[in-house]
Design a protein around this motif. Structure first.
Motif, short mmCIF file in Angstrom:
data_model
loop_
_atom_site.label_atom_id
_atom_site.label_comp_id
_atom_site.label_asym_id
_atom_site.label_seq_id
_atom_site.Cartn_x
_atom_site.Cartn_y
_atom_site.Cartn_z
N TYR A 147 0.85 -1.19 0.00
CA TYR A 147 0.00 0.00 0.00
C TYR A 147 0.89 1.24 0.00
O TYR A 147 1.87 1.32 0.76
CB TYR A 147 -0.92 0.02 1.21
N SER A 148 0.57 2.19 -0.86
CA SER A 148 1.33 3.44 -0.98
C SER A 148 0.43 4.62 -0.67
O SER A 148 -0.74 4.65 -1.05
CB SER A 148 1.88 3.60 -2.41
N PHE A 149 0.99 5.59 0.03
CA PHE A 149 0.25 6.81 0.31
C PHE A 149 1.24 7.96 0.43
O PHE A 149 2.43 7.77 0.64
CB PHE A 149 -0.57 6.68 1.60
N GLY A 150 0.74 9.16 0.26
CA GLY A 150 1.61 10.33 0.34
C GLY A 150 1.00 11.50 -0.39
O GLY A 150 -0.15 11.47 -0.86
N GLN A 151 1.79 12.57 -0.49
CA GLN A 151 1.34 13.81 -1.11
C GLN A 151 2.42 14.33 -2.04
O GLN A 151 3.09 15.32 -1.77
CB GLN A 151 1.02 14.87 -0.05
N ASP A 152 2.63 13.62 -3.15
CA ASP A 152 3.60 14.07 -4.14
C ASP A 152 3.14 15.37 -4.78
O ASP A 152 1.98 15.52 -5.15
CB ASP A 152 3.76 13.02 -5.25
N GLU A 153 4.08 16.28 -4.97
CA GLU A 153 3.78 17.53 -5.65
C GLU A 153 4.13 17.45 -7.13
O GLU A 153 3.98 18.42 -7.86
CB GLU A 153 4.55 18.69 -5.00
N GLU A 154 4.66 16.31 -7.55
CA GLU A 154 5.02 16.05 -8.94
C GLU A 154 6.01 17.07 -9.48
O GLU A 154 6.04 17.40 -10.64
CB GLU A 154 3.77 16.02 -9.84
N LYS A 155 6.86 17.59 -8.60
CA LYS A 155 7.95 18.45 -9.03
C LYS A 155 9.24 17.68 -8.81
O LYS A 155 9.59 17.33 -7.70
CB LYS A 155 7.96 19.75 -8.23
N LYS A 156 9.94 17.44 -9.88
CA LYS A 156 11.09 16.55 -9.80
C LYS A 156 12.34 17.31 -9.38
O LYS A 156 12.50 18.48 -9.64
CB LYS A 156 11.33 15.88 -11.16
N ARG A 157 13.21 16.58 -8.66
CA ARG A 157 14.52 17.10 -8.31
C ARG A 157 15.56 16.10 -8.77
O ARG A 157 15.29 14.92 -8.92
CB ARG A 157 14.65 17.37 -6.81
N ALA A 158 16.77 16.56 -8.96
CA ALA A 158 17.82 15.71 -9.50
C ALA A 158 18.25 14.66 -8.49
O ALA A 158 18.26 14.89 -7.30
CB ALA A 158 19.02 16.55 -9.91
N LYS A 159 18.59 13.48 -8.99
CA LYS A 159 19.10 12.42 -8.15
C LYS A 159 20.62 12.51 -8.09
O LYS A 159 21.27 12.90 -9.03
CB LYS A 159 18.70 11.04 -8.69
N ILE A 160 21.18 12.13 -6.95
CA ILE A 160 22.62 12.09 -6.80
C ILE A 160 23.02 10.66 -6.47
O ILE A 160 22.59 10.11 -5.47
CB ILE A 160 23.10 13.05 -5.69
N GLN A 161 23.82 10.07 -7.34
CA GLN A 161 24.32 8.72 -7.10
C GLN A 161 25.77 8.84 -6.68
O GLN A 161 26.60 9.33 -7.43
CB GLN A 161 24.19 7.86 -8.37
N ALA A 162 26.09 8.42 -5.48
CA ALA A 162 27.44 8.58 -4.94
C ALA A 162 28.11 7.23 -4.76
O ALA A 162 27.86 6.51 -3.81
CB ALA A 162 27.39 9.31 -3.60
N ALA A 163 28.93 6.86 -5.73
CA ALA A 163 29.68 5.61 -5.62
C ALA A 163 30.84 5.81 -4.66
O ALA A 163 31.51 6.82 -4.69
CB ALA A 163 30.20 5.17 -6.99
N GLY A 164 31.08 4.85 -3.82
CA GLY A 164 32.18 4.97 -2.87
C GLY A 164 32.95 3.69 -2.75
O GLY A 164 33.85 3.43 -3.52
N ASN A 165 32.59 2.85 -1.78
CA ASN A 165 33.35 1.63 -1.50
C ASN A 165 32.70 0.39 -2.07
O ASN A 165 32.81 -0.69 -1.52
CB ASN A 165 33.52 1.47 0.01
N THR A 166 32.00 0.53 -3.20
CA THR A 166 31.24 -0.60 -3.75
C THR A 166 32.13 -1.80 -4.04
O THR A 166 31.79 -2.94 -3.72
CB THR A 166 30.56 -0.16 -5.05
N ASN A 167 33.26 -1.57 -4.69
CA ASN A 167 34.12 -2.70 -5.06
C ASN A 167 34.63 -3.44 -3.84
O ASN A 167 34.68 -4.68 -3.82
CB ASN A 167 35.29 -2.18 -5.89
N GLU A 168 34.99 -2.73 -2.79
CA GLU A 168 35.51 -3.37 -1.60
C GLU A 168 34.44 -4.22 -0.92
O GLU A 168 34.71 -5.31 -0.42
CB GLU A 168 36.05 -2.33 -0.62
N LEU A 169 33.19 -3.74 -0.90
CA LEU A 169 32.12 -4.51 -0.30
C LEU A 169 31.83 -5.76 -1.10
O LEU A 169 31.48 -6.81 -0.54
CB LEU A 169 30.86 -3.64 -0.18
N ASN A 170 31.98 -5.69 -2.43
CA ASN A 170 31.79 -6.90 -3.23
C ASN A 170 32.82 -7.96 -2.87
O ASN A 170 32.53 -9.15 -2.91
CB ASN A 170 31.90 -6.55 -4.72
N ARG A 171 34.04 -7.54 -2.51
CA ARG A 171 35.07 -8.52 -2.18
C ARG A 171 34.83 -9.17 -0.82
O ARG A 171 35.50 -10.14 -0.47
CB ARG A 171 36.45 -7.86 -2.23
N LEU A 172 33.89 -8.62 -0.04
CA LEU A 172 33.49 -9.30 1.19
C LEU A 172 32.64 -10.52 0.88
O LEU A 172 32.29 -11.29 1.77
CB LEU A 172 32.70 -8.35 2.10
#
Length: 809
Positions: free
Chosen positions: A782-807
């Motif tokens: 079930y989804s609920f909320g009050q979206d205003e349908e105004k978009k904002r930019a997404k920020i994708q921040a890659a950091g220690n991904t490769n090291e976590l994969n080696r775990l």
């Protein structure tokens, strides 16, 4: 009169020359056009396609660009007097306008408003929707958001149904290659196993998944198997939203769980938090048969039945993210991920051991407790440097991973020749702690002449402390076994930098990249090493016609051993099988050539990969204890040739299918276990088939059917029999699409289990381990909320991904 006539002729000549000059100038003047693409709410539309058809005196030229994160675009160096402009984006009605540069060579369209592509039929609103599968020359995209797959499925389930992916028993490969780098919004949220990591992410939170077979130098050089990027739906609109979901499943054991997430977003601040809890009934059933050898002479055999049907796995996660916009061009943020997993499993193993002089039977009660804790903190800063999308991204990351595996074995053995009965009891405890520190800086510069330059630096420090304690129960007390290593560890430092350049010459696009990495590591009880590597990456794309494009690529990659495969402690699978790290394991190096073709929606990929010092699973036989020891070792070389064909078919308006067939030829070489100078060669041709059908019946009712088949294959010294999976589900949207109810069945024919064999003396084995893969599940969201349908930019921040994969999480 002559004077007047001469002046008149001169004036006419000047007029003619002026007109010719103006005409010449208009033909060769460098015109430009710019604007900003927004929706009906004035919110920018990023990555809209701007197409320009330029008319010259003798031809028609075409140019295409994408709007940046702010919806802005600019096209310069336009030769011609007129053009036709088309702007399009999925979910919006296309915009068309004729442009004339005669009066103004620099056209500024200011804001261009795209209207929602919606139609109303008998009171029902129908919106445009992206296709589930999109094929490009370098990647395949699954648009999960709004699809039938999203409801009730986790990220793990969705990946298992994806074309080009093989996912079984928690091990993932793509296009026949393992060591796949998995990114979740630029980083990975790991857990005790890959299944629990991706199983904790509901499909309803996923926007899309991209399967990149030819990653650029921007990605870590260890992405030799490709990259899978999972993007969630966070920060897509202003306002607030919340979702709750739950499911219950029944197989051999009952499972269930729930998840909830909340997000609120304003113009300056975006905050989100999510939590999940899952409890899965644990089951492992199977058998193992082995031949016993003294050197190369067979002296007996061993058979064992396993039934670990008691216990469960519980995983809990809490994730939070906050992004703050300092100003229009600067953002900071913090991501926090906390997870905890516990797995309790117990049951019986019954074994029979025959040799030339005796017959032994044994019954062992196994009790195993695995506990994992993970915390990940990622701080990032992003600066937008211009309107074209140039930016600087810096991250600082700290992660701690702790694990503890406690095992206890209670064994009774009967010698059937003499009737002697013996009892033994021992326990093993192997705690480990990893601290990972990572810092990155990535710079992207986009030029107006279709050129993009990417450069970056990365530093990683990994510090591990591990212990192993083994105790034997004797005379009423537990006594420590002093022969086991009690203090183990690992430390590694990696300095990396990369440069990647992309440029487009009309129909031809070129990419050239180079990544440099300096690595140093030391293993307690192993070796210390330091090495420097360069990893080139080249790619050329050519658009032959409107419907057909082709690309060639080359890349050199490295696959470093996972951390626990380097640490030489021993974990017991049962009384006669254990796994042990190899402190002398070296990285493997791969060179990949690929040739991709894309015609309309159909694709063909041809590839060849040569791997030196290939890392593979192996078994060693300890004759004195009758124990098989699983570990990893470096083989000599491995060759993999592959061909993959993707064919999407729209059968009716309500039934679409995505189909993929892949053919592989693998050859690997390794030294003989008895003579290191003798080289053994194994080769195998095998194939995989994958199909995914979606059905949209109307009135909120939809369904899915997925199936895949993997023919017999090889990996290292192992041979695998064929396995397959057929799953199906039906979904009903409720309460004006705010809720959904779904019923699905996984692994209907219970064929999604590996039967493995080895036939290399003295390692001659066969066996299968079956999990609880066939389940009926009912899920609700079930989804609920009050979206205003105004978009904002997404920020994708890659950091220690490769090291976590080696775990290996």
């Amino acid at each position: 009169m002559r004077y007047l006539t001469g002046n008149y002729i001169m004036i006419r000549m000047l007029l003619v020359i002026s007109l010719l000059f103006l005409s010449f100038y208009q033909c060769f003047a460098q015109n430009s056009i710019k604007g900003k693409v927004v929706d009906e709410h004035k919110a920018p539309i990023p990555f809209a396609t701007i197409g320009l058809k330029i008319k010259t005196t003798d031809s028609v030229l075409k140019r295409n660009v994408l709007s940046n994160n702010s919806g802005e675009f600019i096209i310069q160096n336009i030769k011609g007097t007129s053009a036709e402009l088309t702007i399009s984006s999925v979910g919006f009605i296309s915009f068309n306008q004729a442009i004339n540069f005669s009066q103004n060579p620099s056209v500024d369209l200011a804001e261009i408003v795209l209207h929602d592509d919606r139609q109303t039929l008998s009171g029902v609103t129908i919106a445009a929707r992206k296709p589930l599968i999109q094929q490009k020359t370098d990647r395949l995209i699954m648009n999960v958001q709004g699809s039938v797959l999203a409801s009730g499925n986790s990220a793990y389930n969705i990946l298992a149904m994806a074309p080009s992916v093989q996912l079984i028993n928690g091990k993932l490969s793509m296009e026949g290659k393992s060591n796949v780098l998995i990114l979740l919004n630029g980083k990975k949220l790991p857990n005790a196993t890959l299944e629990s990591v991706l199983g904790s992410l509901p499909g309803e939170q996923i926007e899309r998944i991209e399967f990149i077979t030819n990653p650029s130098s921007k990605y870590d050089a260890s992405a030799s198997g490709g990259v899978i990027e999972i993007y969630t739906k966070r920060s897509s609109a202003m306002g607030w939203t919340a979702n709750v979901s739950g499911n219950v499943a029944q197989g051999y054991r009952t499972s269930g769980g729930g998840a909830a997430d909340f997000r609120t977003s304003t113009k300056k601040l975006d905050f989100s938090v999510s939590a999940a809890y899952n409890k899965t009934g644990h089951i492992e059933r199977g058998f193992s048969n082995r031949d016993l050898y003294n050197g190369q002479t067979k002296v007996g055999d061993f058979s064992q039945k396993m039934d670990l049907s008691s216990g469960s796995m519980i995983d809990k996660s809490l994730n939070g993210s906050v992004n703050y916009e300092l100003n229009k061009n600067n953002n900071i943020g913090l991501d926090v991920n906390l997870m905890k997993v516990s797995l309790r499993g117990s049951g019986n193993l019954d074994a029979v051991i025959n040799d030339q002089q005796s017959r032994l039977t044994s019954n062992t009660f196994n009790d195993v407790l695995l506990e994992v804790g993970f915390s990940n903190y990622n701080l990032f800063y992003k600066a937008n440097l211009d309107s074209l999308g140039s930016n600087l991204l810096a991250t600082a990351n700290y992660a701690r991973y702790t694990s503890g595996k406690k095992q206890e074995f209670n064994q009774t053995t009967i010698d059937e020749n003499t009737g002697d009965i013996s009892h033994s009891q021992f326990r093993n405890n192997a705690p480990a702690k990893y601290d990972i520190y990572t810092g990155t800086a990535d710079y992207t510069k986009i030029f107006k002449n279709s050129t993009k330059v990417e450069a970056g630096l990365k530093y990683t420090l990994t510090d591990n402390h591990s212990n192993q304690f083994m105790e034997v129960y004797q005379n009423g007390t537990w006594t420590e076994n002093n022969n086991v290593l009690s203090n183990l560890g690992y430390q590694e430092k990696i300095y990396a930098g990369y440069l990647n350049i992309n440029h487009k010459f009309g129909k031809l696009s070129l990419q050239a990249g180079l990544r440099a990495e300096q690595s140093s590591y030391k293993v307690t009880g192993g070796i210390d090493s330091s090495y420097f590597n360069l990893f080139p990456n080249l790619r050329a794309d050519y658009k032959v016609t409107k419907n057909y494009s082709s690309s060639l690529s080359y890349a050199r990659n490295i696959n470093r051993p996972s951390y626990d495969n380097l640490i030489p402690y021993e974990l017991f699978i049962d009384n006669y099988t254990s796994s042990r790290g190899n402190a002398y394991l070296r990285p493997e190096y791969a060179q990949t050539f690929s040739w991709n073709h894309l015609y309309k929606k159909y694709s063909l990929r041809l590839a060849y990969t040569r791997t030196s010092d290939a890392i593979a699973d192996v078994l060693f036989y300890d004759q004195s204890t009758l124990r098989f020891i699983e570990t990893q070792s470096n083989f000599l070389t491995q060759h993999l040739v592959s061909a993959s064909l993707s064919v999407p078919v729209k059968i009716t308006s309500w039934w679409t299918t995505s189909n993929r067939a892949s053919l592989f030829r693998k050859e690997l070489k390794y030294p003989s276990p008895f003579d290191q100078h003798e080289v053994i060669t194994r080769n195998k041709t095998y194939y995989t088939l994958n199909t995914l059908s979606t059905f949209t019946f109307g009135n909120g009712l939809s369904a899915e059917v997925s199936a895949y088949y993997n023919s017999p294959s090889i990996s290292g010294i192992y041979s695998f029999r064929a396995y397959s999976n057929v799953s199906a589900g039906i979904k009903k949207s409720l309460l004006k699409d705010k809720a959904s109810l779904k019923l699905d069945v996984s692994d209907i024919f219970y064929k999604n289990n590996l039967f493995a064999t080895t036939n290399i003396v003295p390692i001659v084995t066969e066996g299968i381990n079956r999990g609880d893969t066939r389940r009926v599940r009912l899920s609700f969201r079930y989804s609920f909320g009050q979206d205003e349908e105004k978009k904002r930019a997404k920020i994708q921040a890659a950091g220690n991904t490769n090291e976590l994969n080696r775990l290996k999480l």
